[in-house]
Design a protein around this motif. Structure first.
Motif, PDB file in Angstrom:
ATOM      1  N   TRP A  22       0.834  -1.217   0.000  1.00  0.00           N
ATOM      2  CA  TRP A  22       0.000   0.000   0.000  1.00  0.00           C
ATOM      3  C   TRP A  22       0.864   1.261   0.000  1.00  0.00           C
ATOM      4  O   TRP A  22       1.977   1.273   0.522  1.00  0.00           O
ATOM      5  CB  TRP A  22      -0.948   0.000   1.199  1.00  0.00           C
ATOM      6  CG  TRP A  22      -0.286   0.031   2.553  1.00  0.00           C
ATOM      7  CD1 TRP A  22       0.103  -1.037   3.305  1.00  0.00           C
ATOM      8  CD2 TRP A  22       0.052   1.200   3.328  1.00  0.00           C
ATOM      9  NE1 TRP A  22       0.676  -0.621   4.481  1.00  0.00           N
ATOM     10  CE2 TRP A  22       0.659   0.751   4.524  1.00  0.00           C
ATOM     11  CE3 TRP A  22      -0.085   2.577   3.125  1.00  0.00           C
ATOM     12  CZ2 TRP A  22       1.119   1.628   5.509  1.00  0.00           C
ATOM     13  CZ3 TRP A  22       0.379   3.449   4.107  1.00  0.00           C
ATOM     14  CH2 TRP A  22       0.969   2.964   5.281  1.00  0.00           C
ATOM     15  N   ASN A  42      -6.468   0.479  -2.541  1.00  0.00           N
ATOM     16  CA  ASN A  42      -5.037   0.789  -2.511  1.00  0.00           C
ATOM     17  C   ASN A  42      -4.321  -0.261  -3.360  1.00  0.00           C
ATOM     18  O   ASN A  42      -4.941  -1.202  -3.841  1.00  0.00           O
ATOM     19  CB  ASN A  42      -4.522   0.779  -1.064  1.00  0.00           C
ATOM     20  CG  ASN A  42      -3.385   1.761  -0.841  1.00  0.00           C
ATOM     21  OD1 ASN A  42      -2.471   1.865  -1.666  1.00  0.00           O
ATOM     22  ND2 ASN A  42      -3.433   2.485   0.257  1.00  0.00           N
ATOM     23  N   GLY A  47      -2.318  -3.533  -4.179  1.00  0.00           N
ATOM     24  CA  GLY A  47      -2.364  -4.815  -3.475  1.00  0.00           C
ATOM     25  C   GLY A  47      -2.288  -5.988  -4.430  1.00  0.00           C
ATOM     26  O   GLY A  47      -2.050  -5.824  -5.634  1.00  0.00           O
ATOM     27  N   HIS A  82      -2.779  -5.912   1.036  1.00  0.00           N
ATOM     28  CA  HIS A  82      -2.076  -4.637   0.798  1.00  0.00           C
ATOM     29  C   HIS A  82      -0.713  -4.604   1.492  1.00  0.00           C
ATOM     30  O   HIS A  82      -0.031  -3.587   1.479  1.00  0.00           O
ATOM     31  CB  HIS A  82      -2.939  -3.469   1.274  1.00  0.00           C
ATOM     32  CG  HIS A  82      -4.283  -3.413   0.612  1.00  0.00           C
ATOM     33  ND1 HIS A  82      -4.443  -3.011  -0.696  1.00  0.00           N
ATOM     34  CD2 HIS A  82      -5.519  -3.748   1.052  1.00  0.00           C
ATOM     35  CE1 HIS A  82      -5.733  -3.084  -1.016  1.00  0.00           C
ATOM     36  NE2 HIS A  82      -6.395  -3.531   0.027  1.00  0.00           N
ATOM     37  N   LYS A  98      -4.204   1.179  -6.864  1.00  0.00           N
ATOM     38  CA  LYS A  98      -5.292   1.946  -6.263  1.00  0.00           C
ATOM     39  C   LYS A  98      -6.186   2.527  -7.364  1.00  0.00           C
ATOM     40  O   LYS A  98      -5.671   3.135  -8.306  1.00  0.00           O
ATOM     41  CB  LYS A  98      -4.692   3.080  -5.420  1.00  0.00           C
ATOM     42  CG  LYS A  98      -5.687   3.764  -4.514  1.00  0.00           C
ATOM     43  CD  LYS A  98      -5.165   5.069  -3.937  1.00  0.00           C
ATOM     44  CE  LYS A  98      -3.962   4.889  -3.026  1.00  0.00           C
ATOM     45  NZ  LYS A  98      -3.609   6.155  -2.339  1.00  0.00           N
TER      46      LYS A  98
END
Ligand SMILES: [Zn+2]
Length: 282
Positions: free
Chosen positions: A149, A197, A199, A218, A242
């Protein structure tokens, strides 16, 4: 006379110690939000730390990342945590800092539902399937994963209002059930669901209760999950950025209408997804 000299030396020593202290900038621990309860997420920021910070909260490892003026960690407080005082232990520059964090009582609403018995009582086949899927789901969370993230988490369905909130205690046909460990967001069938986000998809599957399901890892123990989807746009093991469209809203599995069930875990703690998108992260 002798006493007088001892007194003077003592005063000089105290003076030297305070001069030394006024030059060194002391590390400061900042918790946000100031008041937390079960199901919340808090950030622990260590300001003025000159080197990397290590730490634990209630015995659980924390992942500190460089942030403005120091280091910051994201800490999940599981919905089932008993209110009380829990230890926060930090080490930096060869020194340790300890703090007690109060987890306050938090009241979640109760929802009473009456459903036809055939929706509540499962056939032996479905019961076995649901058990199997639950066991699989319980085993997918890697214990330690590197950070993926970047920056703050975004709303997977921007602009939509949540329906059934996180933490609601459900009583179905007078029998208390597990609390709601996600947030239900009402949306049109086919509405695109975005990755909150960066991941990796660690579960892409059709399940009995959750229907078409996606779980994103993430990194650093932060996971987001999406249930009852009409269609899925990612494959198992696929990396996402994201804002990427990972799936579409639906009503698959045990669901009574089109909505997204969105769940979040932070280092094994089941937490409120709306708390995740409120965090300001670097
Ligand atoms: Zn739900």
């Amino acid at each position: 006379m002798r006493n007088r000299i001892v007194q003077i030396i003592f005063i000089i020593l105290i003076g030297l110690v305070s001069v030394k202290h006024s030059f060194a900038i002391e590390p400061a621990i900042v918790l946000s939000p100031k008041k937390v309860g079960p199901g919340d997420i808090m950030t622990v920021t260590v300001k003025n730390a000159s080197g990397p910070v290590e730490g634990s909260f209630n015995g659980k490892h924390l992942y500190f990342n460089p942030a403005k003026n120091g280091y910051k960690a994201v800490v999940g407080i599981d919905l089932k945590t008993d209110p009380g005082t829990y230890p926060l232990n930090l080490t930096m520059d060869g020194r340790t800092l300890a703090r007690n964090v109060v987890i306050a009582r938090k009241k979640y609403p109760v929802q009473k539902l009456t459903l036809p018995e055939d929706m509540v009582v499962l056939s032996p086949e479905n019961e076995a399937r649901a058990d199997r899927e639950q066991r699989k789901m319980a085993a997918i969370w890697p214990l330690d994963s590197p950070r993926i993230w970047q920056g703050s988490f975004m709303d997977p369905l921007p602009g939509k209002t949540p329906g059934t909130p996180f933490g609601v205690r459900r009583i179905i046909n007078n029998i208390p059930k597990n609390p709601h460990t996600g947030v239900d967001i009402t949306a049109e069938e086919g509405e695109p669901v975005k990755a909150p986000n960066d991941g990796v998809a660690i579960l892409v599957e059709e399940q009995f209760y959750s229907g078409n399901s996606v779980v994103l890892d993430h990194g650093q123990g932060i996971y987001t999950m999406f249930f009852h989807l009409s269609m899925v746009n990612v494959k198992y093991g696929q990396a996402v950025r994201k804002g990427d469209v990972i799936a579409f809203v639906g009503s698959t599995g045990r669901s009574t209408g089109a909505h997204l069930h969105w769940g979040v875990r932070v280092q094994e703690a089941k937490v409120d997804p709306l708390a995740l998108i409120k965090l300001r992260l670097e």
